[in-house]
Scaffold this motif. Structure first.
Motif, mmCIF file in Angstrom:
data_model
loop_
_atom_site.group_PDB
_atom_site.id
_atom_site.type_symbol
_atom_site.label_atom_id
_atom_site.label_comp_id
_atom_site.label_asym_id
_atom_site.label_seq_id
_atom_site.Cartn_x
_atom_site.Cartn_y
_atom_site.Cartn_z
ATOM 1 N N ALA A 237 35.731 37.851 33.071
ATOM 2 C CA ALA A 237 36.625 39.008 33.074
ATOM 3 C C ALA A 237 37.868 38.689 32.267
ATOM 4 O O ALA A 237 38.309 39.481 31.429
ATOM 5 C CB ALA A 237 36.993 39.380 34.515
ATOM 6 N N ILE A 238 38.449 37.510 32.525
ATOM 7 C CA ILE A 238 39.588 37.008 31.750
ATOM 8 C C ILE A 238 39.306 35.554 31.400
ATOM 9 O O ILE A 238 39.021 34.734 32.262
ATOM 10 C CB ILE A 238 40.901 37.120 32.533
ATOM 11 C CG1 ILE A 238 41.241 38.582 32.815
ATOM 12 C CG2 ILE A 238 42.039 36.460 31.762
ATOM 13 C CD1 ILE A 238 42.510 38.767 33.625
ATOM 14 N N LYS A 239 39.415 35.252 30.131
ATOM 15 C CA LYS A 239 39.184 33.897 29.640
ATOM 16 C C LYS A 239 40.375 33.479 28.798
ATOM 17 O O LYS A 239 40.811 34.223 27.912
ATOM 18 C CB LYS A 239 37.906 33.853 28.800
ATOM 19 C CG LYS A 239 37.631 32.516 28.122
ATOM 20 C CD LYS A 239 36.379 32.610 27.254
ATOM 21 C CE LYS A 239 36.118 31.315 26.505
ATOM 22 N NZ LYS A 239 34.896 31.406 25.657
ATOM 23 N N THR A 240 40.937 32.305 29.086
ATOM 24 C CA THR A 240 42.019 31.800 28.249
ATOM 25 C C THR A 240 41.487 30.684 27.360
ATOM 26 O O THR A 240 40.665 29.864 27.774
ATOM 27 C CB THR A 240 43.198 31.277 29.086
ATOM 28 O OG1 THR A 240 42.768 30.154 29.869
ATOM 29 C CG2 THR A 240 43.731 32.365 30.011
ATOM 30 N N GLU B 10 30.146 39.824 26.638
ATOM 31 C CA GLU B 10 30.255 38.526 27.304
ATOM 32 C C GLU B 10 31.573 38.418 28.059
ATOM 33 O O GLU B 10 31.595 38.067 29.234
ATOM 34 C CB GLU B 10 30.141 37.398 26.285
ATOM 35 C CG GLU B 10 30.269 36.015 26.905
ATOM 36 C CD GLU B 10 30.213 34.900 25.878
ATOM 37 O OE1 GLU B 10 30.267 33.721 26.295
ATOM 38 O OE2 GLU B 10 30.138 35.188 24.669
ATOM 39 N N ASN B 11 32.680 38.720 27.380
ATOM 40 C CA ASN B 11 34.005 38.597 27.989
ATOM 41 C C ASN B 11 34.750 39.929 27.910
ATOM 42 O O ASN B 11 34.738 40.598 26.875
ATOM 43 C CB ASN B 11 34.815 37.521 27.275
ATOM 44 C CG ASN B 11 34.116 36.169 27.285
ATOM 45 O OD1 ASN B 11 33.743 35.661 28.340
ATOM 46 N ND2 ASN B 11 33.926 35.596 26.105
ATOM 47 N N GLY B 12 35.421 40.261 29.019
ATOM 48 C CA GLY B 12 36.226 41.474 29.010
ATOM 49 C C GLY B 12 37.501 41.291 28.227
ATOM 50 O O GLY B 12 37.817 42.069 27.328
ATOM 51 N N VAL B 13 38.253 40.223 28.550
ATOM 52 C CA VAL B 13 39.541 39.949 27.910
ATOM 53 C C VAL B 13 39.600 38.470 27.547
ATOM 54 O O VAL B 13 39.279 37.609 28.377
ATOM 55 C CB VAL B 13 40.723 40.300 28.836
ATOM 56 C CG1 VAL B 13 42.052 39.968 28.157
ATOM 57 C CG2 VAL B 13 40.684 41.771 29.248
ATOM 58 N N VAL B 14 40.030 38.177 26.323
ATOM 59 C CA VAL B 14 40.257 36.801 25.892
ATOM 60 C C VAL B 14 41.723 36.667 25.490
ATOM 61 O O VAL B 14 42.237 37.475 24.699
ATOM 62 C CB VAL B 14 39.352 36.400 24.718
ATOM 63 C CG1 VAL B 14 39.658 34.962 24.275
ATOM 64 C CG2 VAL B 14 37.885 36.525 25.105
ATOM 65 N N ILE B 15 42.402 35.653 26.045
ATOM 66 C CA ILE B 15 43.800 35.373 25.722
ATOM 67 C C ILE B 15 43.850 34.008 25.050
ATOM 68 O O ILE B 15 43.510 32.995 25.657
ATOM 69 C CB ILE B 15 44.666 35.393 26.994
ATOM 70 C CG1 ILE B 15 44.569 36.768 27.673
ATOM 71 C CG2 ILE B 15 46.118 35.051 26.674
ATOM 72 C CD1 ILE B 15 45.209 36.823 29.043
ATOM 73 N N GLY C 143 32.455 39.795 35.716
ATOM 74 C CA GLY C 143 32.741 38.533 35.049
ATOM 75 C C GLY C 143 33.665 37.663 35.873
ATOM 76 O O GLY C 143 34.369 38.134 36.768
ATOM 77 N N GLY C 144 33.671 36.367 35.585
ATOM 78 C CA GLY C 144 34.514 35.425 36.307
ATOM 79 C C GLY C 144 35.866 35.259 35.626
ATOM 80 O O GLY C 144 36.282 36.064 34.795
ATOM 81 N N PHE C 145 36.544 34.156 35.998
ATOM 82 C CA PHE C 145 37.872 33.868 35.449
ATOM 83 C C PHE C 145 37.906 32.409 35.017
ATOM 84 O O PHE C 145 37.565 31.527 35.799
ATOM 85 C CB PHE C 145 38.961 34.119 36.488
ATOM 86 C CG PHE C 145 39.091 35.562 36.895
ATOM 87 C CD1 PHE C 145 40.084 36.364 36.340
ATOM 88 C CD2 PHE C 145 38.227 36.123 37.819
ATOM 89 C CE1 PHE C 145 40.210 37.694 36.701
ATOM 90 C CE2 PHE C 145 38.333 37.454 38.190
ATOM 91 C CZ PHE C 145 39.331 38.238 37.637
ATOM 92 N N LEU C 146 38.312 32.175 33.782
ATOM 93 C CA LEU C 146 38.411 30.820 33.256
ATOM 94 C C LEU C 146 39.830 30.610 32.737
ATOM 95 O O LEU C 146 40.258 31.251 31.779
ATOM 96 C CB LEU C 146 37.403 30.600 32.119
ATOM 97 C CG LEU C 146 37.503 29.265 31.382
ATOM 98 C CD1 LEU C 146 37.269 28.095 32.331
ATOM 99 C CD2 LEU C 146 36.511 29.211 30.215
#
Length: 524
Positions: A320-323, A291-296, A346-349
Motif C-alpha cells: 500500500a505504501i512503500k518507501t 503492485e504498489n499503491g504509493v511509492v515514496i 497491500g502491505g507496508f514497507l
C-alpha cells in the motif's frame, strides 16, 4: 464564438437600459440606437460626450474578453476524429502566450493530433466543454514525448497553468500523457482523464529540469489515469522534486482495469510515485490493479510530510505504501489512516523511515533497520516485522481477541477475567496482571508468571487477603485485614526439623520485647 456573441449582447442590453438606448438588430449584429427624447442634457439623460466614453469602455471590455478567451474552432480545429489539429491548437496557444495568457477553449469533439500540444507561456489554462464530450486523441502516427506539455521557453517558473474537464486518449502511443516541467504555484488539474497510456510511459508526469529548484503548489481533483495493458513499467502519477501537493479524489489504474495479472497473482506497476517530494496530501484517492499503491522515494534529498486520508486500494498485490531510501537521506513523518480495500490493499514497507503513524489494520508491515520511532496500529501483531528501534506496535481488538497490545510486550485483554500481560520479546519470559471479576462478584486480582508453558499465580489479591506464592503455586506468605486480638495480619511459612509450617504471626505480652515493645511470635 456563440458564447462571446451572447456575452456581448447581454452587455449591450444592460448598457441600453441604464443609459437610454434601444437595441436594434441589423443582419447578424446588434447595435445601439440613441433615444433622442431622453438624451438631451438637463433632462435626466447623459450627454453625447459621456455616452461616447461609455461606448469606448464597453468596447474595451468586449475586446479584453475576446483576447483572454480563445476557441480553437476559430483557428480551424475540427473535432471529427480524423483531422490533425495539433497545428491549429498550437497556433491558438501561441497567440494566447503573446497576449500574456488566458483560457484556451476546446469545444465538443474528438480532436486528433499527430504531434504534441505545447503550452510554453505562463498563465494559460485549457478548458473543454466536458471531459465526456471533448477528447484529445493521439493519432496512430503520433510522434512525441507526450501529448500535452507545459514548459516555459523564456522563464524558469511555470506558473498559473492547468486543465479543466478534458479526456486525453493516448491510444497506446509511445509517449507520456501530460508533462509539466518546472511547475511552480497555482497548478490546477480538475476532471482530467488520461487513459490508454502505453505501459512504458506515464500518464501525469511532473518533473524538474533544474536540480536546485523545487516545484510547488499542485492541486489535482477528480483526475483519472489508466494504462493501456497489464504490463505496466511506469507509474500513473509521477512527481519529482515537488512540494505542497494536494490530490483529491484522484484515481490510478496501474494496469487496465479489471484485467488479470500476467504472473499468477502478482501484478506490476505503481499508482502514485513521489520522488524527492515533501508536503504531500492524498484525500479520497484510490490505486488499483498494480503492485504498489504509493511509492515514496528519497533519492538525493531528505523528504518529509506525507498524509493519506480516506484512501482506497483495489487488488494491490505488493505494498500500500512503500518507501525507497537507498542512500543516507531521511524519510520522516508519514501519516496513513485506515485504507479501504477491495480484494487486497497491500502491505507496508518502511526503509530508513522515522516518526510515522500508520493504521495498518490486518495488513503486513515491515520495519527495516533504520526505521525507528514509528507508531503502528494493527489488528494482528503477528504481521508486523520490527527490526527498528523505539517503534510502538499497538495491537488493536480483532475477532479473536478483544483488547490491545503494545510492542507485543503489553497485552490488555477483555474477557470474563480481563488481564494485562507483560512479555519480554522473543522469549518465554512472560508475566500478566489478571483481574478476576464478574457483574456480581469481586474475586480479586493476581500477578501471574509463565512457568513451563502455564501461568502460575505469584501474587494473589482477594477481598481481604494478599497471598504470595512460589513457582508451583504454594502460598508462603499472606497478609490479611480480618484478624483476631493479639494477632497480626501476617502469615508466614517457616521450617522446623525438616517440616514446613504456615502459621499466623502473633503479638507477645506487654514489654516482651523490652520496655515499650512487644515481640512477634510464631508457634513452635
Amino acid at each position: 464564438m456563440k458564447r462571446r456573441k451572447f456575452v456581448r449582447n447581454i452587455l449591450l442590453f444592460i448598457f441600453a437600459f441604464i443609459f437610454g438606448y434601444t437595441v436594434k438588430k441589423e443582419g447578424e449584429s446588434m447595435i445601439l440606437q440613441r433615444i433622442e427624447s431622453t438624451m438631451d442634457k438637463g433632462k435626466g439623460g447623459k450627454s453625447i460626450a459621456e455616452i461616447k466614453i461609455l461606448e469606448e469602455e464597453l468596447a474595451s471590455v468586449s475586446k479584453n474578453i475576446n483576447e483572454l478567451n480563445v476557441n480553437i474552432s476559430n483557428y480551424g480545429a475540427v473535432g471529427d476524429n480524423s483531422t490533425d489539429n495539433a497545428p491549429f491548437i498550437n497556433q491558438a496557444l501561441s497567440d494566447l502566450k503573446a497576449r500574456g495568457g488566458g483560457v484556451l477553449f476546446l469545444p465538443e469533439g474528438f480532436f486528433r493530433i499527430k504531434t504534441p500540444i505545447k503550452i510554453s507561456g505562463t498563465g494559460i489554462y485549457l478548458k473543454s466543454a466536458s471531459a465526456y464530450k471533448t477528447r484529445i486523441v493521439a493519432d496512430s502516427s503520433f510522434v512525441g514525448n507526450e501529448l500535452i506539455r507545459f514548459e516555459q521557453d523564456e522563464i524558469t517558473f511555470n506558473k498559473g497553468i492547468g486543465i479543466e474537464g478534458l479526456y486525453v486518449d493516448c491510444n497506446n502511443a509511445a509517449s507520456n500523457g501530460i508533462t509539466v516541467v518546472n511547475g511552480y504555484d497555482q497548478l490546477s488539474f480538475r476532471n482530467v482523464e488520461v487513459r490508454n497510456c502505453n505501459d512504458k510511459f506515464i500518464n501525469f508526469n511532473f518533473i524538474q529540469n533544474n536540480s536546485k529548484q523545487l516545484g510547488q503548489t499542485v492541486l489535482m481533483e477528480n483526475t483519472i489515469g489508466e494504462h493501456f495493458g497489464n504490463e505496466s513499467l511506469q507509474p500513473i502519477y509521477l512527481f519529482e522534486r515537488y512540494q505542497e501537493i494536494n490530490l483529491v479524489g484522484c484515481k490510478a489504474f496501474a494496469n487496465k482495469a479489471n484485467t488479470s495479472p500476467l504472473n499468477g497473482t502478482l501484478r506490476v506497476g505503481d499508482g502514485f510515485y513521489f520522488k524527492d517530494c515533501r508536503g504531500v496530501t492524498l484525500t479520497g484517492c484510490s490505486a488499483a490493479f498494480g503492485e504498489n499503491g504509493v511509492v515514496i522515494h528519497s533519492k538525493v534529498r531528505n523528504i518529509a510530510g506525507f498524509t493519506f486520508v480516506g484512501q482506497t486500494h483495489e487488488h494491490i498485490t505488493g505494498y500500500a505504501i512503500k518507501t525507497v531510501n537507498p542512500n543516507s537521506h531521511s524519510i520522516v513523518n508519514i501519516t496513513c489512516f485506515p485504507i479501504r480495500k477491495e480484494g487486497s490493499a497491500g502491505g507496508f514497507l518502511l526503509k530508513k523511515t522515522t516518526q510515522c503513524t500508520l493504521y495498518t489494520l490486518d495488513n503486513k508491515v515491515e520495519l527495516t533497520n533504520g526505521s525507528d520511532q514509528n507508531t503502528i496500529f494493527t489488528t494482528d501483531v503477528s504481521k508486523v516485522t520490527n527490526s527498528g528501534i523505539g517503534n510502538s506496535v499497538i495491537g488493536l481488538a480483532n475477532l479473536n481477541s478483544i483488547g490491545f497490545s503494545v510492542n507485543d510486550m503489553l497485552n490488555v485483554q477483555k474477557s470474563s477475567t480481563p488481564s494485562m500481560q507483560l512479555e519480554v520479546e522473543k522469549t518465554d519470559k512472560k508475566a500478566r496482571f489478571v483481574y478476576n471479576a464478574s457483574e456480581t462478584t469481586d474475586n480479586g486480582m493476581s500477578l501471574d508468571k509463565l512457568v513451563n508453558g502455564s501461568y502460575v499465580k505469584q501474587v494473589e489479591v482477594l477481598n481481604d487477603t494478599i497471598n504470595f506464592k512460589d513457582t508451583i503455586g504454594t502460598t508462603y506468605a499472606s497478609m490479611k485485614t480480618n484478624i483476631a486480638n493479639d494477632h497480626t495480619g501476617f502469615f508466614l511459612t517457616y521450617r522446623v526439623s525438616g517440616v514446613n509450617y504456615y502459621k499466623q504471626v502473633r503479638i507477645g505480652a506487654v514489654d516482651s520485647g523490652g520496655a515499650g515493645f512487644r515481640q512477634l511470635i510464631i508457634p513452635n
